[in-house]
Design a protein around this motif. Structure first.
Motif, short mmCIF file in Angstrom:
data_model
loop_
_atom_site.label_atom_id
_atom_site.label_comp_id
_atom_site.label_asym_id
_atom_site.label_seq_id
_atom_site.Cartn_x
_atom_site.Cartn_y
_atom_site.Cartn_z
N GLU A 136 0.88 -1.28 -0.11
CA GLU A 136 0.02 -0.08 -0.20
C GLU A 136 0.86 1.36 -0.04
O GLU A 136 1.98 1.04 0.49
CB GLU A 136 -0.81 -0.02 1.23
N LEU B 33 -5.31 6.15 -1.71
CA LEU B 33 -4.42 5.01 -1.42
C LEU B 33 -4.22 4.12 -2.72
O LEU B 33 -5.32 3.99 -3.27
CB LEU B 33 -5.31 4.27 -0.17
N SER B 34 -3.21 3.66 -2.85
CA SER B 34 -3.09 2.71 -3.78
C SER B 34 -2.47 1.29 -3.31
O SER B 34 -1.85 1.49 -2.18
CB SER B 34 -1.99 3.35 -4.95
N CYS B 35 -2.74 0.38 -3.93
CA CYS B 35 -2.23 -1.19 -3.70
C CYS B 35 -1.66 -1.77 -4.88
O CYS B 35 -2.36 -1.80 -5.81
CB CYS B 35 -3.15 -1.94 -3.04
N TRP C 210 -10.25 -3.31 0.86
CA TRP C 210 -9.51 -2.44 1.78
C TRP C 210 -10.30 -2.59 3.22
O TRP C 210 -11.55 -2.68 3.18
CB TRP C 210 -9.47 -1.08 1.34
N THR D 22 -2.99 -3.00 -10.00
CA THR D 22 -3.29 -2.10 -8.76
C THR D 22 -4.81 -1.89 -8.29
O THR D 22 -5.37 -1.95 -9.32
CB THR D 22 -2.72 -0.65 -9.26
N THR E 218 -7.34 1.01 -6.16
CA THR E 218 -7.17 2.37 -5.57
C THR E 218 -8.40 2.47 -4.78
O THR E 218 -9.55 2.23 -5.14
CB THR E 218 -6.90 3.29 -6.76
N TYR F 196 -5.39 -1.37 5.15
CA TYR F 196 -4.96 -2.57 4.79
C TYR F 196 -5.53 -2.77 3.55
O TYR F 196 -6.79 -2.85 3.39
CB TYR F 196 -4.92 -3.68 5.76
N CYS F 197 -4.67 -3.42 2.53
CA CYS F 197 -5.39 -4.04 1.12
C CYS F 197 -5.17 -5.36 1.49
O CYS F 197 -4.18 -5.94 2.15
CB CYS F 197 -4.15 -3.44 0.11
N THR G 167 -1.18 1.15 5.61
CA THR G 167 -0.60 2.65 5.46
C THR G 167 -1.46 3.27 6.36
O THR G 167 -2.56 3.16 6.51
CB THR G 167 -0.48 3.06 4.00
#
Length: 125
Positions: free
Chosen positions: A6, A20-22, A36, A78, A80, A95-96, A119
């Motif tokens: 993340e 947020l990106s994973c 998420w 990815t 998001t 958390y992803c 994150t």
């Protein structure tokens, strides 16, 4: 095996936005439901949002509906989470997670097999 990382957390004022990106690597990303979750200090981890393998179905916790949007790009591996109108109570580690599409409810963390490291999102009042 799927590895999840993340990024995008930080400090924002109430009413602000974050994305947020994973990033996923490993097994075929497109076959997994992506979710998420978040965990605030002293509280249990809770579901935030999830998206089906195709992106055609999305699921949200009631407390984020209309404020958060989940999306995925299977070409880039990815997922998001766009967060808007943030509130102090959104402060948590986010958390992803990934789970096989056929394995149980997308709302329940017990069905998710892979997790990122988290994150931090902090929303100040």
């Amino acid at each position: 095996q799927v590895q999840l990382v993340e990024s995008g957390g930080g400090l924002v004022q109430a009413g602000g936005s974050l994305r947020l990106s994973c990033a996923a690597s490993g097994r075929i990303f497109s076959s997994y439901v992506m979710g998420w979750f978040r965990q605030a200090p002293g509280k249990e981890r809770e579901f935030v949002a999830a998206i089906s393998w195709s992106g055609g179905m999305t699921y949200y916790a009631d407390f984020v509906k209309g404020r958060f949007t989940i999306s995925r790009d299977n070409g880039k591996n990815t997922v998001t989470l766009r967060m808007a109108s943030l509130k102090p109570e959104d402060t948590a580690v986010y958390y992803c997670a990934a789970k096989a599409s056929y394995s149980g409810s997308s709302y329940s963390e017990k069905y998710y097999d892979y997790w990122g490291q988290g994150t931090q999102v902090t929303v100040s009042s």
